[in-house]
Design an enzyme around this catalytic site. Sequence first.
Site, PDB file in Angstrom:
ATOM      1  N   ALA A  68       0.708  -1.317  -0.096  1.00 31.59           N
ATOM      2  CA  ALA A  68       0.010   0.020  -0.098  1.00 31.59           C
ATOM      3  C   ALA A  68       0.960   1.139   0.014  1.00 31.59           C
ATOM      4  CB  ALA A  68      -0.956   0.165   1.220  1.00 31.59           C
ATOM      5  N   ASP A  69       0.285   2.459  -0.451  1.00 25.56           N
ATOM      6  CA  ASP A  69       0.883   3.667  -0.246  1.00 25.56           C
ATOM      7  C   ASP A  69      -0.195   4.704   0.000  1.00 25.56           C
ATOM      8  OD1 ASP A  69       3.288   5.315  -0.596  1.00 25.56           O
ATOM      9  OD2 ASP A  69       2.320   6.138  -2.276  1.00 25.56           O
ATOM     10  N   THR A  70       0.075   5.557   0.759  1.00 22.98           N
ATOM     11  CA  THR A  70      -0.698   6.557   1.273  1.00 22.98           C
ATOM     12  C   THR A  70      -0.333   7.970   1.070  1.00 22.98           C
ATOM     13  OG1 THR A  70      -1.835   5.066   3.041  1.00 22.98           O
ATOM     14  CG2 THR A  70      -2.427   7.385   3.250  1.00 22.98           C
ATOM     15  N   GLY A 105      -3.561   3.782  -1.920  1.00 24.21           N
ATOM     16  CA  GLY A 105      -3.835   2.629  -3.065  1.00 24.21           C
ATOM     17  C   GLY A 105      -3.089   1.524  -2.547  1.00 24.21           C
TER      18      GLY A 105
END
Length: 178
Positions: A68-70, A105
């Site tokens: 994930a990436d935020t 994502g």
Amino acid sequence: MKTIILASASQRRKELLQKIGLRFEIEPSGCEEEIHAELDPNEVVLQISIEKAQSVAAKHKDAVIIAADTIGVIGNKILGKPHTENEARKMLKEISGKAHSVITGFTVLDTATNKIFSRTINTKVYIKNLTTYEIDAYVKTGEPLDKAGAYAIQGLGSLIVEKIEGDYYNVMGLPLLA
């Protein structure tokens, strides 16, 4: 049973997966989180999560990889992670008294079948009107450093949040209601 691997060093993501009872290993991807300003913010986090998952997947034949990436977004501007107190102050001043979006994502990749599921989740966060004193006091705690948007909603940052619309856990870094 397949090995589940979290492709992240994020303590918050680890805690969230533990909270739902998942048994997993941790293997940070080591990927550079390069933000391309010309891309839509949803595409940015999706692309980074896919790259992280694929990087770790290359080392495993029969595993499920979660990555994930935020980021935070205000207007069209991406709010990354501040690395200095001055960057954190500037970012907090920018979001003070306003709403912004937190976009995560995430990607789930099965290395045995090469099946991949990727998605983005958006949560709207409203920040209280902050005084210079409140911003300085919060920055001095060190919590805003290396956090997307310069705050941690699960920590002292909860005190600066007026309300949210969407998945609280998304703001922490991994949506659980997706």
